[in-house]
Structure formats: structure tokens, C-alpha cells
Design a protein around this motif. Structure first.
Motif, mmCIF file in Angstrom:
data_model
loop_
_atom_site.group_PDB
_atom_site.id
_atom_site.type_symbol
_atom_site.label_atom_id
_atom_site.label_comp_id
_atom_site.label_asym_id
_atom_site.label_seq_id
_atom_site.Cartn_x
_atom_site.Cartn_y
_atom_site.Cartn_z
ATOM 1 N N ASP A 1 0.867 -1.168 0.000
ATOM 2 C CA ASP A 1 0.000 0.000 0.000
ATOM 3 C C ASP A 1 0.910 1.226 0.000
ATOM 4 O O ASP A 1 1.569 1.505 1.007
ATOM 5 C CB ASP A 1 -0.896 -0.002 1.242
ATOM 6 C CG ASP A 1 -1.760 1.244 1.364
ATOM 7 O OD1 ASP A 1 -1.697 2.115 0.470
ATOM 8 O OD2 ASP A 1 -2.492 1.348 2.365
ATOM 9 N N PRO A 2 0.989 1.977 -1.102
ATOM 10 C CA PRO A 2 1.922 3.103 -1.159
ATOM 11 C C PRO A 2 1.624 4.202 -0.146
ATOM 12 O O PRO A 2 2.490 5.025 0.152
ATOM 13 C CB PRO A 2 1.774 3.618 -2.599
ATOM 14 C CG PRO A 2 0.446 3.104 -3.061
ATOM 15 C CD PRO A 2 0.248 1.807 -2.366
ATOM 16 N N ALA A 3 0.420 4.213 0.394
ATOM 17 C CA ALA A 3 0.084 5.210 1.406
ATOM 18 C C ALA A 3 0.701 4.879 2.761
ATOM 19 O O ALA A 3 0.772 5.738 3.640
ATOM 20 C CB ALA A 3 -1.429 5.335 1.537
ATOM 21 N N MET A 4 1.136 3.628 2.963
ATOM 22 C CA MET A 4 1.718 3.223 4.240
ATOM 23 C C MET A 4 3.241 3.353 4.138
ATOM 24 O O MET A 4 3.973 2.391 3.951
ATOM 25 C CB MET A 4 1.306 1.792 4.592
ATOM 26 C CG MET A 4 1.796 1.338 5.975
ATOM 27 S SD MET A 4 1.326 2.427 7.324
ATOM 28 C CE MET A 4 -0.416 1.994 7.511
ATOM 29 N N HIS A 5 3.727 4.585 4.239
ATOM 30 C CA HIS A 5 5.153 4.874 4.136
ATOM 31 C C HIS A 5 5.765 4.994 5.535
ATOM 32 O O HIS A 5 5.094 4.770 6.549
ATOM 33 C CB HIS A 5 5.381 6.147 3.325
ATOM 34 C CG HIS A 5 4.479 7.274 3.724
ATOM 35 N ND1 HIS A 5 4.562 7.912 4.958
ATOM 36 C CD2 HIS A 5 3.437 7.862 3.089
ATOM 37 C CE1 HIS A 5 3.636 8.855 5.044
ATOM 38 N NE2 HIS A 5 2.941 8.835 3.924
ATOM 39 N N ARG B 1 3.961 7.132 8.399
ATOM 40 C CA ARG B 1 2.780 6.495 8.992
ATOM 41 C C ARG B 1 3.178 5.316 9.861
ATOM 42 O O ARG B 1 2.611 5.106 10.935
ATOM 43 C CB ARG B 1 1.811 6.055 7.896
ATOM 44 C CG ARG B 1 1.029 7.209 7.266
ATOM 45 C CD ARG B 1 -0.114 6.689 6.422
ATOM 46 N NE ARG B 1 -1.044 5.872 7.195
ATOM 47 C CZ ARG B 1 -2.026 5.139 6.645
ATOM 48 N NH1 ARG B 1 -2.168 5.131 5.314
ATOM 49 N NH2 ARG B 1 -2.838 4.435 7.397
ATOM 50 N N GLY C 1 8.951 7.074 1.308
ATOM 51 C CA GLY C 1 8.331 6.143 0.380
ATOM 52 C C GLY C 1 9.210 4.978 -0.006
ATOM 53 O O GLY C 1 8.766 4.092 -0.742
ATOM 54 N N ILE D 1 9.042 12.079 0.840
ATOM 55 C CA ILE D 1 8.378 10.817 0.493
ATOM 56 C C ILE D 1 8.695 10.426 -0.949
ATOM 57 O O ILE D 1 9.109 9.320 -1.207
ATOM 58 C CB ILE D 1 6.858 10.916 0.695
ATOM 59 C CG1 ILE D 1 6.546 11.140 2.179
ATOM 60 C CG2 ILE D 1 6.163 9.651 0.226
ATOM 61 C CD1 ILE D 1 5.075 11.306 2.493
#
Length: 234
Positions: A102-106, A109, A139, A234
Motif C-alpha cells: 500500500d503506497p500510502a503506508m510509508h 505512517r 516512500g 516521500i
């Protein structure tokens, strides 16, 4: 599929281009790799797609492979299997196992929302210090579908001069766990040949010196300048 099988597939499989990663600063491609009934996606970084840099010689793909070998020598399992292919579609380059994530979970986070990940992130912080990572963006820290944490993008590592730039400063000044120091100790005495062959002599000596310094200090470094951050974050 275990790590040895993943490496074999990357090393021996047929490579077909799928698409380009458009946000990457160097030419980076998603490819499919097949061998008999085995199949995976991978990330392909050809030397022909590298932008010239004043502080790194061409051939960043070798550093991608060296980072994987360093991680394997330490036994930490942070870097996805990475090989060098001379017969790839756009010429010689690195081929790295694709991590479904999931690219949003860098990183940012993870460090805020997942305390259970902190031990592995601390280990990654040590890895970046030893490898002299110049570009650890948020990221570049991925979480797979099973919750595993992976580190990618190591083309700007192993410079002889100190160049650490990372977003992982949350653990600065903390003691490094004894088992991590035990894992590092052999590296201060000798760099494995397979890694040394991918770097120049100055870089090999510097890798040993950085390792010894970590062993001597026993803590994660503190950025006293406030400038040891990559951009974008990121």
C-alpha cells in the motif's frame, strides 16, 4: 517461494517490459519475469536510464545489488532479492523482486501508527548508517500484505565520503540492540568479496570504518546539522 528460488527466478527468467515508473528520477521499469510455471513482477533499473551525477559514477545498479548482499550477509531480510542482469531489454541493470504494498503506508505512517514496527525500523536506521544511504525517503520503506517491512532504492549508497541523508531520525541517540552489533562485528574486519567486487577500494574501506564507528559508539547517530534529510521526504 523462498529467497534462493526468488533469486533464481530473477537471474534466469525471461524479462518482458510492463511499464515505466514515471515518478522515478532515473528510468525505472516494472517487468514480468517468467521461467516455466514461475512468474513474478520485478523492478528493473537499467544503467542506460541513469542520470549523470557529479558524486556517483555510472552503474548505480551495482549499488542496488550490493545493498541486497549486505543485508543478506547481516541476515536482516530488509532488502528484497536483487540481481544484476546483463541480458535485460534495455541493457545491464538491477532486477529486484516486486513488493506488493500500500503506497500510502510509508515510513512516516509506520513510525506514528505501528509501534510494533519500531524494532525493524531501528534495524533499518542502522543499515542506512552503515551503507551510507544518501536517499532514504519515506516512500522507500514499504509494508507488504503480510505486514512485513522492506527497504528499496539503494542506488545512492556506499559513497566513501559521509553522505547520510534519511528520514529515519526518530530513534537518534538510542542504544543499538546487542544482537545488531553482534551481526555487524564481522563486517568491520572484512567486507564479503561479493560486495567488495561491486564497489571501489575506497568505498570498501569506508564501509568497514563506518561499521567500526557504529560498534564503537553503540548508539544511533544524531543529526546535529538539521540538514541530513532527503528531498522530497516521500
Amino acid at each position: 517461494m523462498n529467497t534462493a528460488q526468488q533469486e533464481a527466478l530473477l537471474s534466469e527468467g525471461t524479462i518482458n517490459l510492463v511499464g515505466r515508473v514515471v515518478e522515478s528520477s532515473n528510468a525505472t521499469f516494472v517487468v514480468e519475469v517468467t521461467r516455466d510455471d514461475d512468474y513474478t513482477w520485478a523492478i528493473y533499473k537499467p544503467e542506460s536510464g541513469e542520470r549523470p551525477l557529479w558524486d556517483f559514477e555510472p552503474g548505480l545498479y551495482r549499488r542496488e545489488r550490493a545493498a541486497y548482499l549486505l543485508d543478506a550477509a547481516l541476515g536482516w531480510g530488509l532488502v528484497p532479492p536483487t540481481v544484476i542482469r546483463t541480458d535485460a531489454p534495455l541493457g545491464v541493470g538491477s532486477l529486484q523482486w516486486f513488493i506488493e504494498c500500500d503506497p500510502a503506508m510509508h515510513y512516516f505512517r509506520l513510525v506514528r501508527e505501528s509501534p510494533e514496527a519500531h524494532e525493524r525500523l531501528r534495524r533499518l536506521a542502522v543499515f542506512d548508517v552503515v551503507s551510507n544511504n544518501t536517499d532514504r525517503k519515506g516512500g522507500h520503506v514499504l509494508t507488504d500484505e503480510h505486514g512485513g517491512i522492506w527497504a528499496i532504492d539503494h542506488g545512492l549508497c556506499f559513497a566513501a565520503g559521509y553522505k547520510l541523508r534519511t528520514v529515519i531520525w526518530d530513534f537518534a541517540g538510542e542504544p543499538i540492540a546487542p544482537d545488531i552489533l553482534t551481526d555487524l562485528a564481522p563486517l568491520a574486519d572484512a567486507v564479503p568479496d561479493e560486495i567488495a567486487e561491486l564497489l571501489d577500494e575506497r568505498e570498501v574501506r569506508a564501509l568497514r570504518r563506518r561499521t567500526q564507528r557504529v560498534l564503537d559508539m553503540g548508539i544511533l547517530p544524531i543529526d546535529e546539522t538539521g540538514h541530513a534529510w532527503p528531498w522530497p521526504l516521500i
